[in-house]
Write an enzyme that holds these catalytic residues in place. Structure first.
Site, short mmCIF file in Angstrom:
data_model
loop_
_atom_site.label_atom_id
_atom_site.label_comp_id
_atom_site.label_asym_id
_atom_site.label_seq_id
_atom_site.Cartn_x
_atom_site.Cartn_y
_atom_site.Cartn_z
N ALA A 147 61.80 49.90 24.85
CA ALA A 147 61.14 50.18 23.74
C ALA A 147 61.09 51.56 23.48
O ALA A 147 60.20 52.31 24.03
CB ALA A 147 59.55 49.54 23.58
N ARG A 205 49.89 56.81 37.24
CA ARG A 205 49.13 58.04 37.12
C ARG A 205 49.26 58.93 36.05
O ARG A 205 48.62 59.97 35.77
CB ARG A 205 49.07 58.83 38.45
CG ARG A 205 48.43 58.03 39.73
CD ARG A 205 47.98 59.11 40.80
NE ARG A 205 49.14 59.61 41.20
CZ ARG A 205 49.85 59.04 42.63
NH1 ARG A 205 49.24 58.05 42.98
NH2 ARG A 205 50.71 59.73 42.75
N ARG A 207 54.89 58.00 41.71
CA ARG A 207 55.93 58.63 42.50
C ARG A 207 55.51 58.52 44.01
O ARG A 207 54.46 58.44 44.42
CB ARG A 207 55.95 60.22 42.25
CG ARG A 207 56.92 61.17 43.03
CD ARG A 207 56.60 62.32 42.55
NE ARG A 207 56.93 63.02 41.52
CZ ARG A 207 58.09 63.21 40.83
NH1 ARG A 207 59.15 63.02 41.49
NH2 ARG A 207 58.35 63.63 39.66
N LYS A 254 55.83 67.27 27.12
CA LYS A 254 56.91 66.40 27.04
C LYS A 254 58.38 66.84 27.88
O LYS A 254 58.59 67.99 27.53
CB LYS A 254 57.20 65.80 25.72
CG LYS A 254 58.19 64.71 25.31
CD LYS A 254 58.35 64.15 23.94
CE LYS A 254 59.48 63.24 23.96
NZ LYS A 254 59.71 62.00 24.67
N ARG A 263 50.16 60.04 31.91
CA ARG A 263 49.61 60.18 30.59
C ARG A 263 49.60 58.51 30.09
O ARG A 263 48.73 58.04 29.63
CB ARG A 263 50.13 61.03 29.62
CG ARG A 263 49.82 62.40 29.79
CD ARG A 263 50.52 63.04 28.86
NE ARG A 263 52.06 63.51 29.41
CZ ARG A 263 52.60 64.43 30.06
NH1 ARG A 263 51.84 65.49 30.22
NH2 ARG A 263 53.96 64.34 30.11
N HIS A 301 55.55 66.77 19.27
CA HIS A 301 54.93 66.40 20.51
C HIS A 301 54.31 67.36 21.09
O HIS A 301 54.40 68.44 20.93
CB HIS A 301 56.26 65.73 21.58
CG HIS A 301 56.78 64.27 20.95
ND1 HIS A 301 57.51 64.11 20.25
CD2 HIS A 301 56.22 62.90 21.37
CE1 HIS A 301 57.75 62.77 19.89
NE2 HIS A 301 57.03 62.01 20.51
N GLY A 342 63.13 60.20 22.32
CA GLY A 342 63.71 58.85 22.05
C GLY A 342 63.53 58.18 20.73
O GLY A 342 64.60 57.56 20.30
N1 LIG Z 1 57.87 54.27 24.40
C1 LIG Z 1 56.80 54.77 24.17
O1 LIG Z 1 56.14 54.13 23.29
C2 LIG Z 1 56.33 55.88 24.96
C3 LIG Z 1 57.12 56.49 25.76
N2 LIG Z 1 56.77 57.44 26.42
C4 LIG Z 1 57.86 57.99 27.64
O2 LIG Z 1 57.08 57.18 28.78
C5 LIG Z 1 57.73 58.49 29.94
C6 LIG Z 1 56.27 58.93 30.56
O3 LIG Z 1 55.75 59.53 29.50
P1 LIG Z 1 54.44 60.44 30.08
O4 LIG Z 1 53.41 59.37 30.62
O5 LIG Z 1 53.87 61.08 29.07
O6 LIG Z 1 54.82 61.17 31.31
P2 LIG Z 1 53.71 61.53 32.58
O7 LIG Z 1 54.74 62.76 33.23
O8 LIG Z 1 52.42 61.75 32.19
O9 LIG Z 1 53.96 60.44 33.48
C7 LIG Z 1 55.02 59.86 34.44
C8 LIG Z 1 54.44 59.45 35.42
O10 LIG Z 1 55.45 58.76 36.20
C9 LIG Z 1 55.55 59.42 37.85
N3 LIG Z 1 56.74 59.30 38.12
C10 LIG Z 1 57.76 60.25 38.16
N4 LIG Z 1 58.85 59.68 38.67
C11 LIG Z 1 58.61 58.61 39.24
C12 LIG Z 1 59.11 57.64 40.13
N5 LIG Z 1 60.32 57.85 40.65
N6 LIG Z 1 58.41 56.44 40.39
C13 LIG Z 1 57.15 56.23 39.99
N7 LIG Z 1 56.46 57.10 39.08
C14 LIG Z 1 56.79 58.29 38.82
C15 LIG Z 1 54.98 60.93 37.21
O11 LIG Z 1 54.75 61.51 38.53
P3 LIG Z 1 54.68 63.11 38.75
O12 LIG Z 1 53.58 63.36 37.73
O13 LIG Z 1 54.24 63.53 40.04
O14 LIG Z 1 56.02 63.58 38.28
C16 LIG Z 1 53.84 60.59 36.51
O15 LIG Z 1 52.78 60.06 37.07
C17 LIG Z 1 58.34 59.32 29.09
O16 LIG Z 1 59.71 59.13 29.25
C18 LIG Z 1 57.90 59.17 27.59
O17 LIG Z 1 58.81 59.84 26.75
C19 LIG Z 1 55.54 58.23 26.12
C20 LIG Z 1 54.90 57.74 25.39
C21 LIG Z 1 54.84 56.58 24.40
O1 LIG Z 2 56.74 61.60 25.64
C1 LIG Z 2 56.30 61.23 24.76
O2 LIG Z 2 55.04 61.22 24.65
C2 LIG Z 2 56.47 60.26 23.82
N1 LIG Z 2 57.86 59.67 24.11
C3 LIG Z 2 58.57 58.73 23.25
C4 LIG Z 2 59.72 59.06 22.68
O3 LIG Z 2 60.43 60.06 23.17
O4 LIG Z 2 59.98 58.84 21.87
C5 LIG Z 2 57.57 57.79 22.25
C6 LIG Z 2 56.61 58.67 21.89
O5 LIG Z 2 57.26 59.54 20.91
C7 LIG Z 2 55.93 59.63 22.68
#
Ligand SMILES: NC(=O)C1=CN([C@@H]2O[C@H](COP(=O)(O)OP(=O)(O)OC[C@H]3O[C@@H](n4cnc5c(N)ncnc54)[C@H](OP(=O)(O)O)[C@@H]3O)[C@@H](O)[C@H]2O)C=CC1
Ligand SMILES: O=C(O)C1=N[C@H](C(=O)O)C[C@H](O)C1
EC number: 1.17.1.8
Length: 252
Positions: free
Chosen positions: A106, A13, A38, A140, A15, A136, A146
């Site tokens: 990644a 659910r 979650r 975040k 982003r 960002h 990362g």
């Molecule tokens: N490698 C890449 O290219 C990218 C990496 N990221 C990383 O991905 C991660 C998520 O980012 P983003 O989508 O923006 O964050 P969000 O907070 O939008 O989404 C995270 C989701 O995970 C849920 N969650 C939290 N804890 C758990 C759990 N124990 N089990 C299952 N679901 C859980 C959250 O629920 P709740 O809202 O209730 O906390 C939420 O729905 C971050 O670490 C971000 O830095 C982001 C963008 C690109």
């Molecule tokens: O949280 C984000 O949005 C993102 N997280 C990753 C990071 O921490 O590097 C990848 C990207 O920058 C987006």
């Protein structure tokens, strides 16, 4: 693994997770079998017969998810941040007990972001100074990103290998944080601003010239080709892989 990998998304659910659900559903060569967030139990992964789990949750949640996946022979494609050497060693330990399982971590799925890191490695030894600015969205959880941490480590490693001295810096007094966070000797500055998605600049400087590498993710769809590439390749890549570049045939 099946000819059409059976895929689960964790953090479905969120982003990123909600984009990944759409991307996996739209891809004809894989099947979405579970979308967890979650408070939903991990056993759903095994009940649904998931072969690959995509983790896009939170640094506090990712280790528990990965331990479950590796223990059950489910390959993992991880975008969640918060990685330290200790955490990576723990994952390697789990994988030693499940040698056919693959885990891809990644730091960034954006193809341009991976290329930024690749080019930063090549440029690192040619300039006296280097600093990183990551920018960002304000939702975040972690700072610096990362990606910025990984970029700094790659640059530092290349500079050490080339025998580069530390970058010049005459600062003797500074407010806390004014010079950023030092990651392996590279200053990293984190901006959090409404309107941004995910952006990074790597600034190299020398006498009379500045060389800037910049990458902008304008939306989260930009990460999805990388997520799908990870899903397609992880079943044939046992063990721990850190960085999508290993699946991109970039050469040296
Ligand atoms: N490698 C890449 O290219 C990218 C990496 N990221 C990383 O991905 C991660 C998520 O980012 P983003 O989508 O923006 O964050 P969000 O907070 O939008 O989404 C995270 C989701 O995970 C849920 N969650 C939290 N804890 C758990 C759990 N124990 N089990 C299952 N679901 C859980 C959250 O629920 P709740 O809202 O209730 O906390 C939420 O729905 C971050 O670490 C971000 O830095 C982001 C963008 C690109
Ligand atoms: O949280 C984000 O949005 C993102 N997280 C990753 C990071 O921490 O590097 C990848 C990207 O920058 C987006």
């Amino acid at each position: 693994m099946s000819s059409k990998p059976r895929v689960a998304v964790l953090g479905a659910r969120g982003r990123m997770g909600s984009e990944a659900v759409k991307a996996v559903t739209a891809a004809e060569d894989m099947e979405l079998v579970a979308a967890l967030d979650r408070d939903e139990k991990r056993e759903t992964l095994t009940e649904a017969g998931a072969e690959v789990a995509v983790d896009l949750t939170h640094p506090d949640a990712v280790m528990g998810n990965l331990e479950f996946c590796v223990r059950n022979g489910i390959h993992a494609v991880v975008g969640t941040t918060g990685w330290t050497d200790e955490r990576l060693a723990t994952v390697r330990g789990w994988l030693a007990g499940s040698p056919a399982t693959g885990v891809l971590i990644a730091p960034n799925f954006g193809i341009g972001a991976v290329l930024t890191m690749h080019f930063a490695r090549q440029a690192a030894r040619f300039f006296e100074s280097v600093e990183i600015v990551e920018l960002h969205h304000p939702g975040k959880a972690d700072a610096p990103s990362g990606t910025a941490v990984r970029t700094a480590r790659i640059i530092a490693e290349a500079r050490r290998a080339a025998g580069c001295p530390p970058a010049p810096d005459a600062t003797t007094t500074a407010l806390d944080g004014a010079r950023g966070a030092e990651v392996d000797g590279v200053p990293v500055h984190a901006v959090r601003l409404r309107g941004l998605v995910a952006h990074q600049e790597v600034l190299f400087g020398d006498e009379g010239e500045i060389f800037t590498l910049r990458h902008d993710s304008m939306n989260r769809g930009s990460f999805m080709p990388g997520v799908l590439l990870g899903i397609r390749r992880i079943g044939q890549t046992p063990g721990l892989t850190v960085g999508l570049e290993h699946f991109m045939d970039l050469g040296s």
